[in-house]
Enzyme design. Sequence first.
Site, PDB file in Angstrom:
ATOM      1  N   GLU A 254       0.799  -1.391  -0.171  1.00 22.02           N
ATOM      2  CA  GLU A 254       0.039  -0.080  -0.084  1.00 22.02           C
ATOM      3  C   GLU A 254       0.844   1.265  -0.099  1.00 22.02           C
ATOM      4  OE1 GLU A 254      -1.182   3.160   1.412  1.00 22.02           O
ATOM      5  OE2 GLU A 254      -1.608   1.928   3.248  1.00 22.02           O
ATOM      6  N   CYS A 293      -0.997   8.918   3.387  1.00 23.09           N
ATOM      7  CA  CYS A 293      -1.069   8.012   1.954  1.00 23.09           C
ATOM      8  C   CYS A 293      -2.367   8.536   1.187  1.00 23.09           C
ATOM      9  CB  CYS A 293      -0.803   6.703   1.976  1.00 23.09           C
ATOM     10  SG  CYS A 293      -2.142   5.913   3.167  1.00 23.09           S
TER      11      CYS A 293
END
Length: 679
Positions: A254, A293
Site C-alpha cells: 500500500e 498516503c
Amino acid sequence: MQLQHYIEGKWVSPSQEEFTQFDASTGEVIGSCSTAGLDFGDILAYARKTGGPALRKMSFRERGLMLKQLALHLNDLRKKYYPLSYQTGATKGDSWVDIEGGIGTLFAYASMRRQLGDQRWYVDGEAARLSTEGTFIGTHVMVPRQGVAVHINAFNFPIWGMLEKVAVNLLAGMPAVVKPSEVTSFLTEAMVRDIIASGILPEGSLQLVQGSGVGILDTMGSQDVVTFTGSAATGRKLKGLPQITNEAVPFNMEADSLNAAILGKDAAPGTEEFNLFIKEVRREMTTKAGQKCTAIRRIIVPEAYIEDVQIALGKQLAGTTVGDPRNEGVRMGALVSKKQQQVVKERVQQLLQSSDLVYGQLDDFEVLGDRDKGAYCTPILLRNDHPFEHTATHDIEAFGPVSTLLPYRELDDAIALANLGKGSLVSTICTYDAHTAQEYLLGAGAQHGRILILNRESAPESTGHGSPMPLMNHGGPGRAGGGQELGGIRSVKHYLQTVALQGHPTMLTQVTQQYQPGAARKESDIHPFRKYFQEIEIGDTITTAKHTVTDGDIGNFANLTGDRFYAHVDATSLEGTPFEQRVAHGYWVLSKAAGLFVEPRKGPVLLNYGLESCRFTKPVYPGMTIGVYLTAKEKIEQQQRDDEDYRKGIVKWLVEVYDETNETVAIATILTMVKLKEE
C-alpha cells in the site's frame, strides 16, 4: 533512552545506535533504535513455532473475543498515548485518528467473529456438485497459513498502522512481527508494552523490532506474508527481493499515491457542494500536516471556477495556525522530522518548475513554537494551468501539506487528469448529479481503490476522503501498490490458504462441521428444537408431516397479508406467465414449512433469529403435497454479555421443502437462538 525490541518472548535492547528519534516540534531527542545484530531468522522461527500453533488452536470466535478484550484494554489506556503522539507532530485530532481509530479497527475485526463462525477454518461459499448422483462434491475451505506476517509500516500512523494489520492477521490465526518506521516507533513501542503486559495475546503472536529492518525479509518462506506501507519506490524494491520472488511470498503493498479531488460542474460557487469541496480539500491538506498516503495532492476543478476555488481555499488555509500541537489553538502540527521537512521543500521546488505558488511560504512564516528547532511547514497551494502539458504534478509527490490546482473543461478531461496519477488509493468526486458520478466511476474506477461521492446528503455522516474504514477496501492499483488492506473479511482471506476440498457430502459435512447437501441426515426421536445448543449435532434432521395445498390456503394467505398479486388470486390472468394455475405464495410455502417443523412447546430455542437465504425453485399449486426436511447446518456460540444474560448460540438450519415427487420447491437457511445447557 534506548528503545527496545520485543522478540522471542522478552524485551531486548539494541547492540548499537542506528537512528535517533526527535520531537518533531522541539527537536529534543526522544531515543535511539537499531536492528543491527538481530537474527531475523530466529525471530521469525519463534513466531512460526510458538505463536502460530497457539493461535491456530483457537477458533475464529475465540480469536475475535481475544481482539475484543484487547480493544477494551487499550481503550481504557488510550489517553496515555496522546502526549507521545504530540511528539510526532500530530495534533489532538490527528492523534485521535491514529490512536482511537486504531483501537476502533480492533473492535471492528473482533465483531467479524460472528461471520466467520466457531471453527478453526472458514467454509467459503456454497458446495459444488461434481457428479451425476451427487455422491462427489467439492467446497472451498480456508485455513490459516503456517507462517508469520511481517508488517513494515510507515511513520505517519505509528498506532493505527500497526493495529489495522495485526487485527486481521490475529483474527486469521497468524502471528506477526511488526517493523514500524524508525522515525516514530517510540509510540508503537509504548502500545506494544501495554499489549504484552496485558497477557491477552498468546506468547509469540506479536513481536516488535525497531530500526532499519535490513535483512528482515531474507528468511521469508512460502507460508509467510509481507505487508508494506510506504513509498512506492521502496515497496517495489522490497517486492523484487529474490527471497520474496523465489518463495512466492504474498506481498501486500500500500503505497503513497497522487490522489485527486474533482469538483463537478454542477457544484458552482455558492452551492452546498462547492463549500463542502473547499472544506474537504482544506482538511485533507492540513490533517497530519499532509503526511497521509490518502491526502489530496491534485485539486481538479472546472476552469470557469478555478479562481473562485483558489480564493476560497486560500481563505480557509489562512485560518490554519501552524505550531507545536501542545499549544492552544494550533490546527496543524509539524512534519515528522527535519529530514522530512527538507524532502518536502525539495519536492515543492521541483513542482515549481512547472507550477505557480498561489498560497503559502517555504521559509518565511510564523508558527506557535520554535520554527528553527521544529520541522514546520505551512500549507502550500500550487497551480498548474496546463496539466496535460506540464506533467510533473502527476509524477512528483511532496509528502506534506502540498496540493496543486488543475483546471478542466469537460468531465472526460477531469477523468483523464485523475487517471494520470497512474493508480491511486482514493479520489473524491464532489457532485449532486448522479450522471456525473456514474460517468466518473466508469472512467476512473479502474485506476482507484476507493471513490468518495461527496455532496450535501452524504456529508453529514461522511468520514471523509482520507479515512480508510475497516469494512471497506484500502488499497489501489498501479502506483498505489496493487495491494488490498482492510475490507472486512476480504483482508482476513489474505492470511488464509484456500483449499478445494472434495469428497462425499457426508465426509465433507463431518470434516467442515457445516452440513453439505446430499450428506446423510441423522433422524432422531427427539425434536431438534428440544435440544440444547451443545446437544445439537450437525446433520440432525426432522422429517415433518406433509400437507396437501388447497385453494383456501392461497386465498386465506392473500387476505391475511394483503398480497393479492395476480398470479395468486386471478386464474384468468396467467396467459403468458410461467404458471399453469393459481400458484401458492412463496412466503406461504415458507410459513407453512415453519408450521410443519416448529416444535410448539417451550424448550431451549429462544427465538427465530432471522432468514439468511431463501429461494423458491418450483411453483406450488393446489393439490400438491409438500413436506419439509429441517437439518442442523452450522452452529456459532455467542458471548455471554453479563452474568444475567443467557448462555446461548446461533444454529443455522437448512429448510428443504419438497413435493410429492420429491422435488425441491423451496430451500432456505433460517437461524434460531438456542440456550446452552448449564454445566
